[in-house]
Design a protein around this motif. Structure first.
Motif, PDB file in Angstrom:
ATOM      1  N   LEU A  48       1.043  -0.751   0.133  1.00  0.00           N
ATOM      2  CA  LEU A  48       0.424  -0.230   0.370  1.00  0.00           C
ATOM      3  C   LEU A  48       0.491   1.316   0.216  1.00  0.00           C
ATOM      4  O   LEU A  48       0.770   2.358  -0.207  1.00  0.00           O
ATOM      5  N   THR A  49       2.197   1.183   0.396  1.00  0.00           N
ATOM      6  CA  THR A  49       3.188   2.738   0.061  1.00  0.00           C
ATOM      7  C   THR A  49       4.106   2.913  -1.197  1.00  0.00           C
ATOM      8  O   THR A  49       4.341   1.750  -1.675  1.00  0.00           O
ATOM      9  N   ALA A  50       3.848   3.748  -1.390  1.00  0.00           N
ATOM     10  CA  ALA A  50       4.710   4.081  -2.034  1.00  0.00           C
ATOM     11  C   ALA A  50       6.282   4.214  -1.965  1.00  0.00           C
ATOM     12  O   ALA A  50       6.557   3.556  -1.115  1.00  0.00           O
ATOM     13  N   GLU A  51       7.098   3.461  -2.632  1.00  0.00           N
ATOM     14  CA  GLU A  51       8.822   2.953  -2.022  1.00  0.00           C
ATOM     15  C   GLU A  51       9.657   4.383  -1.636  1.00  0.00           C
ATOM     16  O   GLU A  51       9.973   4.766  -0.683  1.00  0.00           O
ATOM     17  N   LYS A  52       8.915   5.623  -1.731  1.00  0.00           N
ATOM     18  CA  LYS A  52       9.573   6.688  -1.039  1.00  0.00           C
ATOM     19  C   LYS A  52       8.877   7.799  -0.516  1.00  0.00           C
ATOM     20  O   LYS A  52       9.060   8.558  -0.310  1.00  0.00           O
ATOM     21  N   LEU A  53       8.068   6.835   0.221  1.00  0.00           N
ATOM     22  CA  LEU A  53       7.100   7.645   1.040  1.00  0.00           C
ATOM     23  C   LEU A  53       7.505   8.409   2.222  1.00  0.00           C
ATOM     24  O   LEU A  53       9.057   8.552   2.552  1.00  0.00           O
ATOM     25  N   SER A  54       7.099   9.066   2.707  1.00  0.00           N
ATOM     26  CA  SER A  54       7.327  10.291   3.354  1.00  0.00           C
ATOM     27  C   SER A  54       6.507  10.576   4.452  1.00  0.00           C
ATOM     28  O   SER A  54       5.071  11.102   4.239  1.00  0.00           O
ATOM     29  N   TYR A  55       6.861   9.907   5.870  1.00  0.00           N
ATOM     30  CA  TYR A  55       5.652   9.074   6.554  1.00  0.00           C
ATOM     31  C   TYR A  55       5.320  10.687   8.263  1.00  0.00           C
ATOM     32  O   TYR A  55       6.600  10.075   8.880  1.00  0.00           O
ATOM     33  N   GLY A  56       5.036  11.676   8.779  1.00  0.00           N
ATOM     34  CA  GLY A  56       5.535  12.971   8.828  1.00  0.00           C
ATOM     35  C   GLY A  56       4.538  12.385  10.237  1.00  0.00           C
ATOM     36  O   GLY A  56       2.792  11.999   9.782  1.00  0.00           O
ATOM     37  N   HIS A  57       4.916  12.305  11.459  1.00  0.00           N
ATOM     38  CA  HIS A  57       4.370  11.822  12.708  1.00  0.00           C
ATOM     39  C   HIS A  57       4.092  13.719  13.450  1.00  0.00           C
ATOM     40  O   HIS A  57       4.422  15.269  13.012  1.00  0.00           O
ATOM     41  N   SER A  58       3.222  14.007  14.536  1.00  0.00           N
ATOM     42  CA  SER A  58       2.531  14.992  14.657  1.00  0.00           C
ATOM     43  C   SER A  58       3.270  15.601  16.158  1.00  0.00           C
ATOM     44  O   SER A  58       3.831  17.071  16.374  1.00  0.00           O
ATOM     45  N   SER A  59       4.527  14.630  15.966  1.00  0.00           N
ATOM     46  CA  SER A  59       5.940  15.374  16.826  1.00  0.00           C
ATOM     47  C   SER A  59       7.227  16.099  16.042  1.00  0.00           C
ATOM     48  O   SER A  59       7.765  16.284  16.551  1.00  0.00           O
ATOM     49  N   GLY A  60       6.619  15.699  14.717  1.00  0.00           N
ATOM     50  CA  GLY A  60       7.949  16.378  14.051  1.00  0.00           C
ATOM     51  C   GLY A  60       8.396  15.170  12.987  1.00  0.00           C
ATOM     52  O   GLY A  60       9.010  15.141  12.380  1.00  0.00           O
ATOM     53  N   LYS A  61       8.590  14.156  13.820  1.00  0.00           N
ATOM     54  CA  LYS A  61       9.485  12.849  13.105  1.00  0.00           C
ATOM     55  C   LYS A  61       8.971  12.345  12.241  1.00  0.00           C
ATOM     56  O   LYS A  61       7.793  12.287  11.679  1.00  0.00           O
ATOM     57  N   VAL A  62      10.122  12.057  10.919  1.00  0.00           N
ATOM     58  CA  VAL A  62       9.632  11.923   9.746  1.00  0.00           C
ATOM     59  C   VAL A  62      10.330  10.913   9.838  1.00  0.00           C
ATOM     60  O   VAL A  62      11.537  10.367   9.362  1.00  0.00           O
ATOM     61  N   GLU A  63       8.834   9.701   8.818  1.00  0.00           N
ATOM     62  CA  GLU A  63      10.173   7.945   8.990  1.00  0.00           C
ATOM     63  C   GLU A  63       9.936   7.638   6.831  1.00  0.00           C
ATOM     64  O   GLU A  63       8.769   8.228   6.911  1.00  0.00           O
ATOM     65  N   ASP A  64      10.738   6.703   6.575  1.00  0.00           N
ATOM     66  CA  ASP A  64      10.692   6.546   5.451  1.00  0.00           C
ATOM     67  C   ASP A  64       9.721   4.948   5.094  1.00  0.00           C
ATOM     68  O   ASP A  64       9.878   5.158   6.256  1.00  0.00           O
ATOM     69  N   LYS A  65       9.938   4.642   4.187  1.00  0.00           N
ATOM     70  CA  LYS A  65       9.200   3.269   3.819  1.00  0.00           C
ATOM     71  C   LYS A  65       8.874   2.130   5.013  1.00  0.00           C
ATOM     72  O   LYS A  65       8.249   2.008   5.520  1.00  0.00           O
ATOM     73  N   ALA A  66      10.980   2.358   4.781  1.00  0.00           N
ATOM     74  CA  ALA A  66      10.799   1.158   5.653  1.00  0.00           C
ATOM     75  C   ALA A  66      11.198   1.263   7.505  1.00  0.00           C
ATOM     76  O   ALA A  66      10.418   0.574   8.128  1.00  0.00           O
ATOM     77  N   ALA A  67      11.158   2.345   7.400  1.00  0.00           N
ATOM     78  CA  ALA A  67      11.189   2.751   8.657  1.00  0.00           C
ATOM     79  C   ALA A  67       9.638   2.897   9.381  1.00  0.00           C
ATOM     80  O   ALA A  67       9.313   2.547  10.927  1.00  0.00           O
ATOM     81  N   PHE A  68       8.933   3.148   8.774  1.00  0.00           N
ATOM     82  CA  PHE A  68       7.261   3.054   9.679  1.00  0.00           C
ATOM     83  C   PHE A  68       6.936   1.757   9.451  1.00  0.00           C
ATOM     84  O   PHE A  68       6.278   1.488  10.253  1.00  0.00           O
ATOM     85  N   ILE A  69       7.041   0.617   7.829  1.00  0.00           N
ATOM     86  CA  ILE A  69       7.201  -1.002   8.308  1.00  0.00           C
ATOM     87  C   ILE A  69       6.936  -1.033   9.721  1.00  0.00           C
ATOM     88  O   ILE A  69       6.318  -2.233  10.344  1.00  0.00           O
ATOM     89  N   GLN A  70       8.819  -1.038   9.794  1.00  0.00           N
ATOM     90  CA  GLN A  70       9.511  -1.699  11.320  1.00  0.00           C
ATOM     91  C   GLN A  70       8.673  -1.003  12.009  1.00  0.00           C
ATOM     92  O   GLN A  70       8.849  -1.779  13.036  1.00  0.00           O
TER      93      GLN A  70
END
Length: 143
Positions: A48-70
């Motif tokens: 469901l996620t793109a290879e270049k996912l940018s996943y931003g949390h409300s804390s300001g932390k941003v994860e890529d696809k691998a970090a989000f899934i892990q």
């Protein structure tokens, strides 16, 4: 005449709230993502996620696809429930913007908690499939 006017007004309302095929497909993708996040389903999250996912949390932390899934698979980020409300979907070409309110129960790293966020998701259509390309969350101020 009053009866005819009522029918016309109801028909207009139906047209106004009707979803396009793409909007409905994006809505299904959002629901699949919600379920995959609760289940920590690595394969479905990856699908469901793109290879270049940018996943931003409300804390300001941003994860890529691998970090989000892990984070989900490891239990570092653990959603027990996720409820989505007030959802809107706007599709322009191969891009969709989804906004909703997320209320969830979490158990991050074994620590129970609750989350209340406004979310914006950016989806892109890749090979006929909608994939999450970006996400940003903002905390809802407690009143």
């Amino acid at each position: 005449m009053k009866y005819l006017l009522t029918i016309v007004m109801l028909s207009c309302l139906h047209v106004a709230v009707a979803q396009t095929k793409d909007e409905a497909a994006v809505g299904r993708a959002v629901e699949s993502l919600r379920k995959a996040m609760i289940a920590a389903d690595k394969a479905e999250l990856s699908r469901l996620t793109a290879e270049k996912l940018s996943y931003g949390h409300s804390s300001g932390k941003v994860e890529d696809k691998a970090a989000f899934i892990q984070s989900l698979v490891s239990g570092q980020s653990d959603f027990v429930t996720i409820d989505l409300t007030d959802q809107t979907i706007a599709v322009t070409g191969g891009t969709a913007i989804v906004r909703h309110t997320l209320s969830a129960k979490s158990n991050d790293g074994g620590k129970p908690g609750t989350v209340h966020l406004h979310i914006m998701l950016a989806w892109s259509k890749e090979g006929g499939q909608w994939k999450l390309a970006g996400r940003q969350a903002v905390k809802i101020p407690q009143q």
